[in-house]
Design a protein around this motif. Structure first.
Motif, PDB file in Angstrom:
ATOM      1  N   SER A 161      -7.247   3.537  27.953  1.00 16.42           N
ATOM      2  CA  SER A 161      -6.126   2.638  27.723  1.00 16.42           C
ATOM      3  C   SER A 161      -4.967   3.124  28.576  1.00 16.42           C
ATOM      4  O   SER A 161      -4.767   4.327  28.751  1.00 16.42           O
ATOM      5  CB  SER A 161      -5.715   2.639  26.249  1.00 16.42           C
ATOM      6  N   HIS A 162      -4.202   2.185  29.113  1.00 20.14           N
ATOM      7  CA  HIS A 162      -3.021   2.564  29.899  1.00 20.14           C
ATOM      8  C   HIS A 162      -1.789   2.722  29.011  1.00 20.14           C
ATOM      9  O   HIS A 162      -0.708   3.010  29.510  1.00 20.14           O
ATOM     10  CB  HIS A 162      -2.771   1.540  31.006  1.00 20.14           C
ATOM     11  N   HIS A 163      -1.984   2.540  27.702  1.00 17.82           N
ATOM     12  CA  HIS A 163      -0.902   2.841  26.758  1.00 17.82           C
ATOM     13  C   HIS A 163      -1.059   4.308  26.368  1.00 17.82           C
ATOM     14  O   HIS A 163      -2.073   4.682  25.747  1.00 17.82           O
ATOM     15  CB  HIS A 163      -1.004   1.945  25.521  1.00 17.82           C
ATOM     16  N   PRO A 164      -0.112   5.181  26.719  1.00 18.67           N
ATOM     17  CA  PRO A 164      -0.292   6.630  26.540  1.00 18.67           C
ATOM     18  C   PRO A 164      -0.664   7.054  25.124  1.00 18.67           C
ATOM     19  O   PRO A 164      -1.597   7.831  24.934  1.00 18.67           O
ATOM     20  CB  PRO A 164       1.063   7.211  26.963  1.00 18.67           C
ATOM     21  N   LYS A 165       0.051   6.533  24.121  1.00 16.29           N
ATOM     22  CA  LYS A 165      -0.245   6.956  22.742  1.00 16.29           C
ATOM     23  C   LYS A 165      -1.607   6.451  22.299  1.00 16.29           C
ATOM     24  O   LYS A 165      -2.388   7.190  21.679  1.00 16.29           O
ATOM     25  CB  LYS A 165       0.829   6.464  21.778  1.00 16.29           C
ATOM     26  N   LEU A 166      -1.892   5.190  22.609  1.00 17.06           N
ATOM     27  CA  LEU A 166      -3.184   4.636  22.216  1.00 17.06           C
ATOM     28  C   LEU A 166      -4.322   5.394  22.894  1.00 17.06           C
ATOM     29  O   LEU A 166      -5.335   5.698  22.258  1.00 17.06           O
ATOM     30  CB  LEU A 166      -3.259   3.149  22.558  1.00 17.06           C
ATOM     31  N   ASN A 167      -4.164   5.716  24.152  1.00 20.70           N
ATOM     32  CA  ASN A 167      -5.211   6.448  24.859  1.00 20.70           C
ATOM     33  C   ASN A 167      -5.446   7.819  24.216  1.00 20.70           C
ATOM     34  O   ASN A 167      -6.590   8.253  24.028  1.00 20.70           O
ATOM     35  CB  ASN A 167      -4.848   6.620  26.335  1.00 20.70           C
ATOM     36  N   LYS A 168      -4.350   8.477  23.861  1.00 19.34           N
ATOM     37  CA  LYS A 168      -4.453   9.780  23.194  1.00 19.34           C
ATOM     38  C   LYS A 168      -5.187   9.644  21.862  1.00 19.34           C
ATOM     39  O   LYS A 168      -6.040  10.469  21.517  1.00 19.34           O
ATOM     40  CB  LYS A 168      -3.054  10.354  22.980  1.00 19.34           C
ATOM     41  N   ASP A 169      -4.860   8.598  21.115  1.00 15.04           N
ATOM     42  CA  ASP A 169      -5.496   8.381  19.816  1.00 15.04           C
ATOM     43  C   ASP A 169      -6.986   8.039  19.967  1.00 15.04           C
ATOM     44  O   ASP A 169      -7.811   8.452  19.146  1.00 15.04           O
ATOM     45  CB  ASP A 169      -4.788   7.267  19.050  1.00 15.04           C
ATOM     46  N   SER A 203     -10.062   1.187  32.804  1.00 10.73           N
ATOM     47  CA  SER A 203      -9.772   0.461  31.566  1.00 10.73           C
ATOM     48  C   SER A 203     -10.712  -0.737  31.463  1.00 10.73           C
ATOM     49  O   SER A 203     -11.400  -1.103  32.429  1.00 10.73           O
ATOM     50  CB  SER A 203      -8.323  -0.028  31.560  1.00 10.73           C
ATOM     51  N   ASN A 227     -13.267   3.983  22.819  1.00 13.79           N
ATOM     52  CA  ASN A 227     -13.210   4.041  24.285  1.00 13.79           C
ATOM     53  C   ASN A 227     -14.586   4.008  24.950  1.00 13.79           C
ATOM     54  O   ASN A 227     -14.797   4.598  26.012  1.00 13.79           O
ATOM     55  CB  ASN A 227     -12.427   5.280  24.750  1.00 13.79           C
TER      56      ASN A 227
END
Length: 235
Positions: A161-169, A203, A227
């Motif tokens: 994901s290119h959304h940093p928080k979502l990718n981390k989660d 992505s 993912n």
């Protein structure tokens, strides 16, 4: 055989060598969420696509499990071809094909350079992500050019994901899954380090855009868990 590859300190980047090939089926089941389910979906569409005289390629076929499963259910006279550049994987694949009496052509080949026959179906399970982004699109163009009209390309990939928080989660969610499969924190970190700069995921949107840029009229996700995603592209 159980996957114990990363219980010891790594000395090199990840590669599909003899050690990995020996435990690869176990590694897949414990490392890829809902792997069996995504493979069943791939089998379903593959069997619907293949007619008498049809041709199907599995790029990066590893130990040929998917092609063997398709072969066992196939009621048409079609040609199934598995390509891989790891001789260790192909050795395991040959043994399994012999055990199951599966009529599958296996070849040690560079999928970027291979001369494909006109085909009805291409499959790629977690293979594109190991091809450098600069040449990944060239391979997908070659796949599209080798397919008959309305031929399909089914590919599964790890996605970001290119959304940093979502990718981390999403990464945290995946690590929780691996822990539930019996992998230790040490094994998870070891594998992550070994895959650094070897596995380069796109992505979901980037994979779909790539397929459409390479000659496919339609592409969408048919299965996704966090993912990990399975796509179908139609020429």
């Amino acid at each position: 055989m159980n996957d114990k590859v990363f219980t010891k300190p790594i000395k090199k980047q990840f590669e599909f060598d003899e050690e990995v090939a020996a435990v690869f089926d176990d590694m897949l089941q414990r490392s890829v969420p809902f792997y069996k389910e995504s493979q069943k979906i791939t089998e379903f569409f593959a069997l619907k696509q293949l007619e008498d005289g049809g041709v199907a390629y599995d790029l990066g076929c590893s130990t040929a499990t998917l092609l063997i499963n398709i072969s066992r259910k196939l009621k048409k006279s079609a040609t199934l071809i598995g390509l891989d550049n790891s001789e260790a994987m192909l050795e395991q694949a040959r043994k399994k094909c012999e055990a199951f009496r599966a009529d599958i052509e296996l070849a040690n080949a560079d999928i970027l350079e291979y001369e494909y026959k006109e085909a009805d179906l291409f499959i790629s399970n977690y293979t594109l992500q190991f091809i450098r982004p600069l040449i990944r699109e060239e391979l997908v163009k070659k796949i599209s050019a080798s397919l008959k009209k309305e031929g399909i390309f089914i590919f599964s990939e790890k996605v970001i994901s290119h959304h940093p928080k979502l990718n981390k989660d999403l990464i945290e969610c995946y690590y929780d899954f691996k822990k539930e499969q019996g992998y230790s924190e040490y094994e998870i970190m070891q594998k992550r380090e070994a895959l650094e700069n070897v596995l380069v995921p796109y992505s979901e949107d980037e994979n779909i855009k790539m397929a459409k840029n390479c000659g496919f009229s339609h592409c969408e996700v048919v299965f996704r868990w966090a993912n990990f995603a399975t796509f179908i592209a139609i020429k």
